[in-house]
Design a protein around this motif. Structure first.
Motif, PDB file in Angstrom:
ATOM      1  N   THR A 177      39.430 -35.862  38.679  1.00 57.36           N
ATOM      2  CA  THR A 177      38.853 -34.540  38.973  1.00 57.36           C
ATOM      3  C   THR A 177      37.582 -34.704  39.801  1.00 57.36           C
ATOM      4  O   THR A 177      36.753 -35.556  39.496  1.00 57.36           O
ATOM      5  CB  THR A 177      38.512 -33.802  37.661  1.00 57.36           C
ATOM      6  OG1 THR A 177      39.693 -33.705  36.894  1.00 57.36           O
ATOM      7  CG2 THR A 177      37.967 -32.408  37.921  1.00 57.36           C
ATOM      8  N   GLY A 178      37.478 -33.892  40.829  1.00 56.31           N
ATOM      9  CA  GLY A 178      36.250 -33.877  41.626  1.00 56.31           C
ATOM     10  C   GLY A 178      35.727 -32.455  41.676  1.00 56.31           C
ATOM     11  O   GLY A 178      36.169 -31.600  40.906  1.00 56.31           O
ATOM     12  N   TYR A 179      34.819 -32.190  42.581  1.00 54.67           N
ATOM     13  CA  TYR A 179      34.316 -30.816  42.684  1.00 54.67           C
ATOM     14  C   TYR A 179      33.736 -30.518  44.057  1.00 54.67           C
ATOM     15  O   TYR A 179      33.415 -31.429  44.820  1.00 54.67           O
ATOM     16  CB  TYR A 179      33.264 -30.532  41.597  1.00 54.67           C
ATOM     17  CG  TYR A 179      31.967 -31.291  41.745  1.00 54.67           C
ATOM     18  CD1 TYR A 179      30.902 -30.804  42.501  1.00 54.67           C
ATOM     19  CD2 TYR A 179      31.796 -32.522  41.125  1.00 54.67           C
ATOM     20  CE1 TYR A 179      29.719 -31.511  42.620  1.00 54.67           C
ATOM     21  CE2 TYR A 179      30.603 -33.242  41.250  1.00 54.67           C
ATOM     22  CZ  TYR A 179      29.573 -32.721  41.991  1.00 54.67           C
ATOM     23  OH  TYR A 179      28.394 -33.427  42.126  1.00 54.67           O
TER      24      TYR A 179
ATOM     25  N   TYR B 213      39.487 -41.237  36.480  1.00 55.29           N
ATOM     26  CA  TYR B 213      38.964 -39.860  36.553  1.00 55.29           C
ATOM     27  C   TYR B 213      39.286 -39.248  37.919  1.00 55.29           C
ATOM     28  O   TYR B 213      38.669 -39.592  38.924  1.00 55.29           O
ATOM     29  CB  TYR B 213      37.448 -39.898  36.334  1.00 55.29           C
ATOM     30  CG  TYR B 213      36.909 -38.617  35.772  1.00 55.29           C
ATOM     31  CD1 TYR B 213      36.834 -38.410  34.410  1.00 55.29           C
ATOM     32  CD2 TYR B 213      36.487 -37.587  36.609  1.00 55.29           C
ATOM     33  CE1 TYR B 213      36.346 -37.224  33.880  1.00 55.29           C
ATOM     34  CE2 TYR B 213      36.000 -36.400  36.093  1.00 55.29           C
ATOM     35  CZ  TYR B 213      35.931 -36.236  34.736  1.00 55.29           C
ATOM     36  OH  TYR B 213      35.453 -35.055  34.215  1.00 55.29           O
TER      37      TYR B 213
ATOM     38  N   ALA C 173      27.379 -34.490  36.289  1.00 56.62           N
ATOM     39  CA  ALA C 173      27.712 -33.936  37.608  1.00 56.62           C
ATOM     40  C   ALA C 173      27.182 -32.506  37.732  1.00 56.62           C
ATOM     41  O   ALA C 173      26.658 -32.111  38.784  1.00 56.62           O
ATOM     42  CB  ALA C 173      29.217 -33.984  37.836  1.00 56.62           C
TER      43      ALA C 173
ATOM     44  N   SER D 147      34.869 -38.911  41.749  1.00 50.83           N
ATOM     45  CA  SER D 147      34.335 -40.050  41.012  1.00 50.83           C
ATOM     46  C   SER D 147      34.932 -41.381  41.466  1.00 50.83           C
ATOM     47  O   SER D 147      36.056 -41.433  41.970  1.00 50.83           O
ATOM     48  CB  SER D 147      34.650 -39.830  39.531  1.00 50.83           C
ATOM     49  OG  SER D 147      34.238 -40.914  38.769  1.00 50.83           O
TER      50      SER D 147
ATOM     51  N   LYS E  80      30.515 -37.268  32.130  1.00 52.80           N
ATOM     52  CA  LYS E  80      30.747 -37.102  33.571  1.00 52.80           C
ATOM     53  C   LYS E  80      30.470 -35.675  34.022  1.00 52.80           C
ATOM     54  O   LYS E  80      29.749 -35.454  34.990  1.00 52.80           O
ATOM     55  CB  LYS E  80      32.184 -37.484  33.920  1.00 52.80           C
ATOM     56  CG  LYS E  80      32.344 -38.959  34.053  1.00 52.80           C
ATOM     57  CD  LYS E  80      33.407 -39.287  35.093  1.00 52.80           C
ATOM     58  CE  LYS E  80      33.661 -40.769  35.079  1.00 52.80           C
ATOM     59  NZ  LYS E  80      32.435 -41.553  35.375  1.00 52.80           N
ATOM     60  N   VAL E  81      31.087 -34.719  33.311  1.00 53.91           N
ATOM     61  CA  VAL E  81      30.875 -33.314  33.708  1.00 53.91           C
ATOM     62  C   VAL E  81      29.414 -32.940  33.497  1.00 53.91           C
ATOM     63  O   VAL E  81      28.807 -32.259  34.337  1.00 53.91           O
ATOM     64  CB  VAL E  81      31.747 -32.356  32.873  1.00 53.91           C
ATOM     65  CG1 VAL E  81      31.731 -30.971  33.451  1.00 53.91           C
ATOM     66  CG2 VAL E  81      33.146 -32.849  32.766  1.00 53.91           C
TER      67      VAL E  81
ATOM     68  N   CYS F 271      32.446 -33.912  46.038  1.00 53.43           N
ATOM     69  CA  CYS F 271      32.345 -35.176  45.284  1.00 53.43           C
ATOM     70  C   CYS F 271      33.625 -35.498  44.545  1.00 53.43           C
ATOM     71  O   CYS F 271      34.310 -34.596  44.068  1.00 53.43           O
ATOM     72  CB  CYS F 271      31.200 -35.042  44.270  1.00 53.43           C
ATOM     73  SG  CYS F 271      31.150 -36.321  43.005  1.00 53.43           S
TER      74      CYS F 271
ATOM     75  N   ARG G 164      35.555 -27.150  40.046  1.00 55.05           N
ATOM     76  CA  ARG G 164      36.247 -28.413  39.750  1.00 55.05           C
ATOM     77  C   ARG G 164      37.651 -28.365  40.348  1.00 55.05           C
ATOM     78  O   ARG G 164      38.335 -27.333  40.259  1.00 55.05           O
ATOM     79  CB  ARG G 164      36.329 -28.629  38.242  1.00 55.05           C
ATOM     80  CG  ARG G 164      34.985 -28.497  37.571  1.00 55.05           C
ATOM     81  CD  ARG G 164      35.070 -28.647  36.072  1.00 55.05           C
ATOM     82  NE  ARG G 164      35.416 -29.990  35.660  1.00 55.05           N
ATOM     83  CZ  ARG G 164      36.503 -30.312  34.988  1.00 55.05           C
ATOM     84  NH1 ARG G 164      37.381 -29.393  34.648  1.00 55.05           N
ATOM     85  NH2 ARG G 164      36.739 -31.562  34.644  1.00 55.05           N
TER      86      ARG G 164
ATOM     87  N   ARG H  88      30.101 -38.928  47.406  1.00 58.16           N
ATOM     88  CA  ARG H  88      29.493 -37.591  47.450  1.00 58.16           C
ATOM     89  C   ARG H  88      29.036 -37.291  48.864  1.00 58.16           C
ATOM     90  O   ARG H  88      28.529 -38.185  49.554  1.00 58.16           O
ATOM     91  CB  ARG H  88      28.185 -37.617  46.693  1.00 58.16           C
ATOM     92  CG  ARG H  88      28.155 -37.446  45.301  1.00 58.16           C
ATOM     93  CD  ARG H  88      26.875 -36.965  44.719  1.00 58.16           C
ATOM     94  NE  ARG H  88      27.278 -36.300  43.511  1.00 58.16           N
ATOM     95  CZ  ARG H  88      27.582 -36.953  42.392  1.00 58.16           C
ATOM     96  NH1 ARG H  88      27.488 -38.260  42.304  1.00 58.16           N
ATOM     97  NH2 ARG H  88      27.995 -36.263  41.343  1.00 58.16           N
TER      98      ARG H  88
ATOM     99  N   TYR I  68      30.035 -24.198  40.845  1.00 62.87           N
ATOM    100  CA  TYR I  68      30.522 -25.578  40.700  1.00 62.87           C
ATOM    101  C   TYR I  68      32.016 -25.436  40.466  1.00 62.87           C
ATOM    102  O   TYR I  68      32.439 -24.934  39.430  1.00 62.87           O
ATOM    103  CB  TYR I  68      29.819 -26.191  39.502  1.00 62.87           C
ATOM    104  CG  TYR I  68      30.237 -27.597  39.125  1.00 62.87           C
ATOM    105  CD1 TYR I  68      29.524 -28.698  39.582  1.00 62.87           C
ATOM    106  CD2 TYR I  68      31.299 -27.822  38.253  1.00 62.87           C
ATOM    107  CE1 TYR I  68      29.872 -29.988  39.203  1.00 62.87           C
ATOM    108  CE2 TYR I  68      31.652 -29.110  37.870  1.00 62.87           C
ATOM    109  CZ  TYR I  68      30.927 -30.180  38.350  1.00 62.87           C
ATOM    110  OH  TYR I  68      31.273 -31.451  37.961  1.00 62.87           O
TER     111      TYR I  68
HETATM  112  C1  PML Z   1      30.920 -38.992  39.165  1.00 61.23           C
HETATM  113  O1  PML Z   1      31.518 -39.756  38.412  1.00 61.23           O
HETATM  114  O2  PML Z   1      29.808 -39.238  39.620  1.00 61.23           O
HETATM  115  C2  PML Z   1      31.551 -37.707  39.582  1.00 61.23           C
HETATM  116  C3  PML Z   1      32.001 -36.920  38.433  1.00 61.23           C
HETATM  117  C4  PML Z   1      32.787 -35.708  38.846  1.00 61.23           C
HETATM  118  C5  PML Z   1      32.971 -34.817  37.664  1.00 61.23           C
HETATM  119  C6  PML Z   1      33.892 -33.702  37.971  1.00 61.23           C
HETATM  120  C7  PML Z   1      34.109 -32.825  36.746  1.00 61.23           C
HETATM  121  O3  PML Z   1      34.841 -33.218  35.856  1.00 61.23           O
HETATM  122  O4  PML Z   1      33.541 -31.727  36.695  1.00 61.23           O
END
Ligand code: PML
Length: 261
Positions: free
Chosen positions: A207-209, A205, A180, A200, A176-177, A198, A218, A232, A216
């Motif tokens: 965490t976004g960013y 999950y 992203a 997820s 994921k990270v 964004c 988080r 997003r 970037y």
């Molecule tokens: C997604 O699943 O498309 C978004 C993922 C976000 C990841 C955020 C992170 O952990 O840095």
């Protein structure tokens, strides 16, 4: 960019996508997707790995899996720097959202547009495959891609082990990270880009960013656990050239490189 004679002249864009039949059988619903840009000699292994990942991810729900492989001339690939990374933890979603808004404003997005971005994702009734494009000042949505959204494609990291070490230095790992960060770094390189927001659609999950042309960031938690809706938003300059932006997002092959000072 092919100064190093030992580099292959061509890479292969591998894109894999799983979908399930929609109500009328034609309107397929996207379940999961992944992609890589690799030399010929890694192609078979990477296809196998991506295929395994798709199978695990879709847990037998897919009605169709598409694999598209395209040969890409290395000379056409843009090498773009990986964004710098930092992470902020909060107790509540509201705190994380307020911080996201403050960061977006710091990155050049108006307060109105930053709030609009948060609200648009919060109010989605289903997750989008791509992102919404918003004027960074007025907050008006300027793309007309509807619930599909504008997607980014043809991207990977330039050096897998350097990229994974870069993430590991921040205690991070996992697809994921990785994905992203690559996506955000490519988007940030687009001419009229200002920032991105964004989180997820993965219910586990949270965490976004937010991202700018440099960073970037988080943020956690951007949503409650078990919430399976994410999305997003790309904030762009007023009067941005939307066709050029979408063309770069979708078609320009990009490799993301970790730059060390
Ligand atoms: C997604 O699943 O498309 C978004 C993922 C976000 C990841 C955020 C992170 O952990 O840095």
């Amino acid at each position: 960019m092919n100064e190093n004679k030992s580099l292959p002249h061509y890479l292969f864009s591998i894109r894999m996508r799983a979908a399930a039949n929609g109500n009328n059988g034609n309107d397929r619903q996207h379940l999961s997707g992944c992609e890589r840009l690799v030399p010929y000699d890694q192609m078979a292994t990477v296809v196998q790995n991506l295929f395994q990942r798709i199978l695990i991810h879709t847990q037998g729900e897919a009605d169709a899996i598409n694999i598209q492989i395209d040969k890409i001339d290395r000379a056409t690939i843009h090498l773009v720097p990986a964004l710098k990374m930092d992470s902020l933890e909060f107790t509540t979603v509201d705190q994380a959202h307020s911080s996201a808004i403050a960061s977006l404003v710091e990155f050049g997005v108006s307060k109105i547009a930053a709030h609009k971005g948060i609200e648009l994702i919060k109010n989605l009734s289903a997750s989008m495959r791509g992102g919404m494009v918003l004027d960074a000042i007025t907050g008006k949505r300027i793309d007309n891609s509807g619930i599909r959204g504008v997607r980014l494609s043809h991207m990977d990291c330039e050096n897998e082990s350097a990229f994974l070490s870069f993430l590991a230095e921040s205690g991070l790992g996992g697809e994921k990270v990785r994905e992203a960060m690559i996506l955000a770094s490519k988007a940030a390189f687009t001419r009229d880009y200002v920032a991105e927001l964004c989180w997820s659609d993965d219910p586990h999950y949270i965490t976004g960013y937010v991202a700018s042309k440099k960073i970037y960031r988080r943020l956690s938690p951007m949503k409650l656990k078990d919430d399976d809706i994410g999305g997003r938003v790309f904030f762009v300059k007023p009067n941005a050239g939307l066709d050029d932006l979408i063309d770069f997002f979708e078609h320009q092959p990009v490799l993301v490189k970790v730059l060390r000072k």
